[in-house]
Design an enzyme around this catalytic site. Structure first.
Site, PDB file in Angstrom:
ATOM      1  N   HIS A  89     -20.027 -40.634 -31.987  1.00  0.00           N
ATOM      2  CA  HIS A  89     -19.843 -39.184 -32.063  1.00  0.00           C
ATOM      3  C   HIS A  89     -20.122 -38.701 -33.490  1.00  0.00           C
ATOM      4  O   HIS A  89     -19.351 -37.933 -34.063  1.00  0.00           O
ATOM      5  CB  HIS A  89     -18.442 -38.794 -31.606  1.00  0.00           C
ATOM      6  CG  HIS A  89     -18.245 -38.920 -30.109  1.00  0.00           C
ATOM      7  ND1 HIS A  89     -18.842 -38.078 -29.203  1.00  0.00           N
ATOM      8  CD2 HIS A  89     -17.542 -39.816 -29.370  1.00  0.00           C
ATOM      9  CE1 HIS A  89     -18.494 -38.437 -27.974  1.00  0.00           C
ATOM     10  NE2 HIS A  89     -17.718 -39.487 -28.042  1.00  0.00           N
ATOM     11  N   GLU A 131     -16.378 -44.288 -27.453  1.00  0.00           N
ATOM     12  CA  GLU A 131     -17.719 -44.026 -26.928  1.00  0.00           C
ATOM     13  C   GLU A 131     -18.825 -44.245 -27.967  1.00  0.00           C
ATOM     14  O   GLU A 131     -19.589 -43.337 -28.269  1.00  0.00           O
ATOM     15  CB  GLU A 131     -17.786 -42.592 -26.382  1.00  0.00           C
ATOM     16  CG  GLU A 131     -16.821 -42.372 -25.233  1.00  0.00           C
ATOM     17  CD  GLU A 131     -16.848 -40.963 -24.655  1.00  0.00           C
ATOM     18  OE1 GLU A 131     -16.690 -40.835 -23.444  1.00  0.00           O
ATOM     19  OE2 GLU A 131     -17.039 -39.986 -25.412  1.00  0.00           O
ATOM     20  N   ASP A 189     -17.753 -34.251 -34.714  1.00  0.00           N
ATOM     21  CA  ASP A 189     -18.329 -34.841 -33.497  1.00  0.00           C
ATOM     22  C   ASP A 189     -19.836 -34.629 -33.554  1.00  0.00           C
ATOM     23  O   ASP A 189     -20.356 -34.094 -34.547  1.00  0.00           O
ATOM     24  CB  ASP A 189     -17.705 -34.202 -32.229  1.00  0.00           C
ATOM     25  CG  ASP A 189     -17.622 -35.212 -31.085  1.00  0.00           C
ATOM     26  OD1 ASP A 189     -18.672 -35.769 -30.715  1.00  0.00           O
ATOM     27  OD2 ASP A 189     -16.510 -35.451 -30.575  1.00  0.00           O
TER      28      ASP A 189
HETATM   29  C1  TNX Z   1     -14.307 -38.200 -23.549  1.00  0.00           C
HETATM   30  S1  TNX Z   1     -11.602 -38.708 -24.862  1.00  0.00           S
HETATM   31  C2  TNX Z   1     -14.365 -38.051 -24.913  1.00  0.00           C
HETATM   32  C3  TNX Z   1     -14.736 -36.744 -25.500  1.00  0.00           C
HETATM   33  C4  TNX Z   1     -15.090 -35.747 -24.432  1.00  0.00           C
HETATM   34  C5  TNX Z   1     -14.108 -35.860 -23.292  1.00  0.00           C
HETATM   35  C6  TNX Z   1     -14.278 -34.844 -22.214  1.00  0.00           C
HETATM   36  C7  TNX Z   1     -12.589 -39.289 -25.857  1.00  0.00           C
HETATM   37  C8  TNX Z   1     -11.998 -40.187 -26.820  1.00  0.00           C
HETATM   38  N1  TNX Z   1     -13.906 -39.001 -25.773  1.00  0.00           N
HETATM   39  O1  TNX Z   1     -15.784 -36.918 -26.425  1.00  0.00           O
HETATM   40  O2  TNX Z   1     -15.057 -34.477 -24.991  1.00  0.00           O
HETATM   41  O3  TNX Z   1     -14.242 -37.149 -22.720  1.00  0.00           O
HETATM   42  O4  TNX Z   1     -13.200 -34.853 -21.316  1.00  0.00           O
END
Ligand code: TNX
Length: 751
Positions: free
Chosen positions: A258, A321, A187
């Site tokens: 990420h 994301e 990440d």
């Molecule tokens: C969203 S769930 C994210 C993570 C974060 C999390 C915190 C996901 C696929 N991505 O990068 O750690 O929320 O709840």
């Protein structure tokens, strides 16, 4: 403890029996108690037959629980525990097993060793529960899981947990019959797996100069270098360990987003060329992998090594994301979009994922990706991990793809499981044991045929706010037990209290093993209920609710305050405080709940657009339940709307006089939550022809602390409409730029 006695008593009376073995978690599909007992003593031996590894596992664990080392032998003279691996045993699932206990022997039958292993886990729980007298009731258990995928995840990037800790984590999963471990290895804040062909990934990417600490908005840092990674030898060791526990490890290598830790090591794989530092703060970063040939070349090398380490058929490639900010202004990306005939950056994301999928498929493996891999078209053979809600899973299943259900609303174990004032700092949210237990992995929208694509549930443990392994345990327990039963398919949400009493029994095991867990179920929990305009405040606890004492005047409860006997009727503004007492002493923290009664409290309210699943509290009625959401804590009592406006109409029932509207909103930019850009109040008498009365502009809203008050000359009307306009797309430079803002609103108080 009194509560144990109480539960014992209530269980006895409700169930009509008090067989201790009913504390099994997950509850088996079929359990029949026979008469008589088996006395487990040193005269027993273990007959391993075709399951030598399982026999050793059983021997080791019995010794740990009761201190007896039973011999493993090839024949049974009299008293034995028989592991009967019987390929002709006609179970439909290779995880099915039967346990038969009679006076002299215990026989575990299964057609695969994994079934034998689950039979052993069940037996260990029976022994654990009866360890004081070692009398195990005679019984027959026939058992098999509903879902083939029963997953638990751990993020080792935001905080690192070493190989020994990961092995302990696997022990916990195995004890609750979880069979998939999703290992989130990379990440923004750290790359945690050694890749021999690209050593800088860990030399540089596994270490950051400091870490963000405390609540996100405070933006404080500890100034301490932090890092760690697993060598390939360690990974192999953990994988071998997991295999003995019949757990498949699914590694995740995040792309294209990420990826900051990888870009810090190889900045040439970004769109701007860097330089970058390994992430020190949480959230979503704009710099992601650029879809260049050298990026794909490196990622393919990474996959080559990952594949040799993990026997799993799946490789998780993230996909979540990934802001398109950089891709939009990068000439290479724009040319690639043209060359490939793609519509936009979303299709470029799909191109990225599909290209990696092809490579991974060519190696005989399949990909899993987060919801966002649906954007711009789903890669042909991908399995979707549905996290933002359940829609991704529904879409996948309806289009013939497999899906794993892991919605934030029910399965994000980084969210609070109790009162944020007494729980360790967490990501946010409000996810108590009961809510986890209520999850049904199969969405109601799916036909029986489509539902076959739902492989099962998984809970996720993200570790931004989890700094050590003790806290991992705390966030995992007892919620893992609820996940276990949901995944096994024997959960009965309407029997939550019975499940809770089994959980309390299991807490003794956790105590014996020195595992941390949250005591949140023993807190006093207040639930607001609005039925036919009548407002009540219901208190509950896993303890005896009759020992709750409460006050209605804002004073601290003492042992002689009102005992809680039935829901408290709320018909005027007041503050309720409640505490759990034992022997005249307060045992729990005190909960405080102010109520503000106004002309809109309990009135009929309608919303045009509904709030997002994870922030829907009690639905529209939450806005008129007499309680303003707590500004410290947006997990509870707030309605959250993603990219949408609030358009609420309240019907007073009859013509009513009023001259003000007060509502609250939140500004938490780091969590993508923004103040509205406008508020508008209008009224009508017929429910259709509204006239505008008063508004608040963005500039006026931004001057407030979130309490938005609109006053106007006295009006008389039956209906009032309150429109709260979402900011829209989050502007560049802020967390979540380019995505829809969240609008949080609570309580529309009219006077
Ligand atoms: C969203 S769930 C994210 C993570 C974060 C999390 C915190 C996901 C696929 N991505 O990068 O750690 O929320 O709840």
């Amino acid at each position: 403890m009194d509560y144990i006695k109480y539960l014992f008593f209530s269980f006895f009376t409700v169930a009509g029996n008090c067989y201790a073995q009913q504390s099994l978690i997950p509850a088996p599909q079929h359990l029949e108690i026979k008469s008589g007992n088996l006395n487990l003593d040193k005269n027993f031996s273990i007959l391993g037959k075709g399951s030598p590894e399982e026999a050793k596992f059983l021997q080791k664990n019995i010794k740990e629980i009761i201190g007896l080392e039973l011999p493993i032998s090839n024949k049974c003279t009299k008293k034995c525990i028989v592991l009967d691996l019987n390929k002709s045993y006609g179970a439909t699932s290779d995880e099915a097993y039967v346990v038969v206990v009679d006076a002299n022997q215990i026989v575990i039958t299964a057609n695969q060793n994994r079934g034998v292993f689950y039979g052993i886990q069940t037996l260990l729980q029976l022994i654990e529960e009866n360890r004081s007298n070692l009398e195990i009731p005679a019984l027959v258990i026939r058992d098999s899981p509903k879902f083939a995928y029963r997953g638990m995840h751990l993020d080792v990037s935001r905080h690192f947990f070493n190989a020994e800790e990961v092995k302990q984590y696997l022990d916990y999963l195995a004890a609750y019959k979880i069979n998939k471990f999703h290992w989130h290895l990379t990440d923004d804040q750290g790359w945690r797996i050694e890749i021999k062909s690209h050593p800088k990934l860990t030399e540089i990417g596994a270490f950051r100069k400091e870490s963000q600490i405390g609540p996100y908005a405070a933006m404080t840092f500890d100034g301490k270098p932090y890092g760690g990674f697993y060598t390939q030898e360690q990974i192999k060791d953990v994988v071998a360990y997991a295999q003995k526990l019949h757990i498949e490890i699914i590694p995740e290598i995040e792309m294209p987003g990420h990826a900051l830790a990888a870009l810090a090591a190889y900045p040439e794989l970004s769109c701007t060329g860097g330089p970058f530092e390994v992430g020190t703060t949480w959230g979503v970063m704009d710099d992601i992998f650029c879809p260049k040939d050298e990026t794909f070349a490196l990622l393919e090398d990474v996959i080559d090594e990952v594949i040799t380490l993990f026997p799993s058929k799946y490789i998780h490639i993230g996909g979540d994301e990934a802001p398109k900010t950089r891709w939009k202004t990068c000439s290479h990306c724009q040319e690639l979009i043209k060359k490939e005939g793609l519509k936009d950056e979303l299709e470029l994301q799909s191109y990225f994922i599909t290209r990696m999928e092809k490579y991974i498929n060519s190696k005989g493996k399949a990909i899993i990706g987060w919801d966002e891999i649906l954007e711009g078209g789903l890669a042909p053979n991908a399995t979707v991990m549905s996290w933002t809600g359940i829609q991704g899973g529904i879409h996948a299943a309806k289009t013939g793809h497999d899906a794993i259900m892991t919605p934030t609303s029910h399965l994000y174990f980084d969210y609070y499981q109790g009162n944020p004032q007494t729980e360790p700092l967490a990501f946010g949210g409000d996810l108590r044991l009961e809510k986890v237990y209520s999850f049904n992995p199969i969405p109601a929208e799916l036909s029986a045929e489509e539902a076959k694509h739902i492989l099962g549930p998984q809970a996720n443990l993200w570790t931004e706010y989890i700094t050590d392994f003790g806290q991992v345990q705390h966030m995992l327990f007892p919620r893992l037990m609820a996940l276990s039963e949901v995944a096994w398919g024997t959960s009965q949400p309407d029997q939550y209290k019975k499940f809770e009493s089994r959980v309390i029994e299991h807490m003794k095991t956790l105590d014996r093993k020195g595992i941390n867990y949250s005591n949140a179920i023993f807190e006093v929990i207040g639930n607001i209920e609005l039925i036919d305009g009548e407002l009540t405040y219901n208190l509950s606890t896993a303890n005896d609710p009759k020992n709750i004492r409460y006050t209605v005047d804002g004073s601290e409860p003492i042992s002689t305050s009102f005992p809680y006997v039935s829901p408290i009727k709320i018909d005027k503004s007041q503050t309720i405080k409640a505490t759990y007492f034992e022997n005249g002493k307060p045992i729990s923290a005190t909960i405080t709940q102010p109520f503000t009664i106004s002309k809109s409290t309990g009135k009929h309210i309608q919303l045009v657009d509904q709030p997002g699943e994870a922030y829907s509290a009690g639905g529209a009625a939450t806005l008129v339940d007499g309680v303003f959401g707590d500004k410290q804590f947006f997990g509870k009592n707030w309605l959250g709307f993603n990219g949408k406006d609030v358009n609420a109409t309240i019907d007073f029932g009859t013509e009513t006089e009023f001259s003000s509207v007060k509502l609250s909103s939140l500004d938490r930019k780091g969590s993508w939550i923004h103040f509205p850009k406008e508020v508008r109040v209008s009224i009508a008498n017929d429910g259709s022809s509204y006239s505008f009365i008063k508004g608040l502009s963005q500039a006026e809203i931004n001057k407030t602390d979130g309490d938005l008050i609109l006053t106007f000359p006295k009006q008389k009307a039956r209906y009032i409409k309150v429109e709260v306009l979402n900011l829209g797309i989050i502007p560049d430079g802020l967390a979540g730029a380019g995505s829809g803002a969240w609008l949080f609103v609570d309580e529309i108080s009219v006077n």
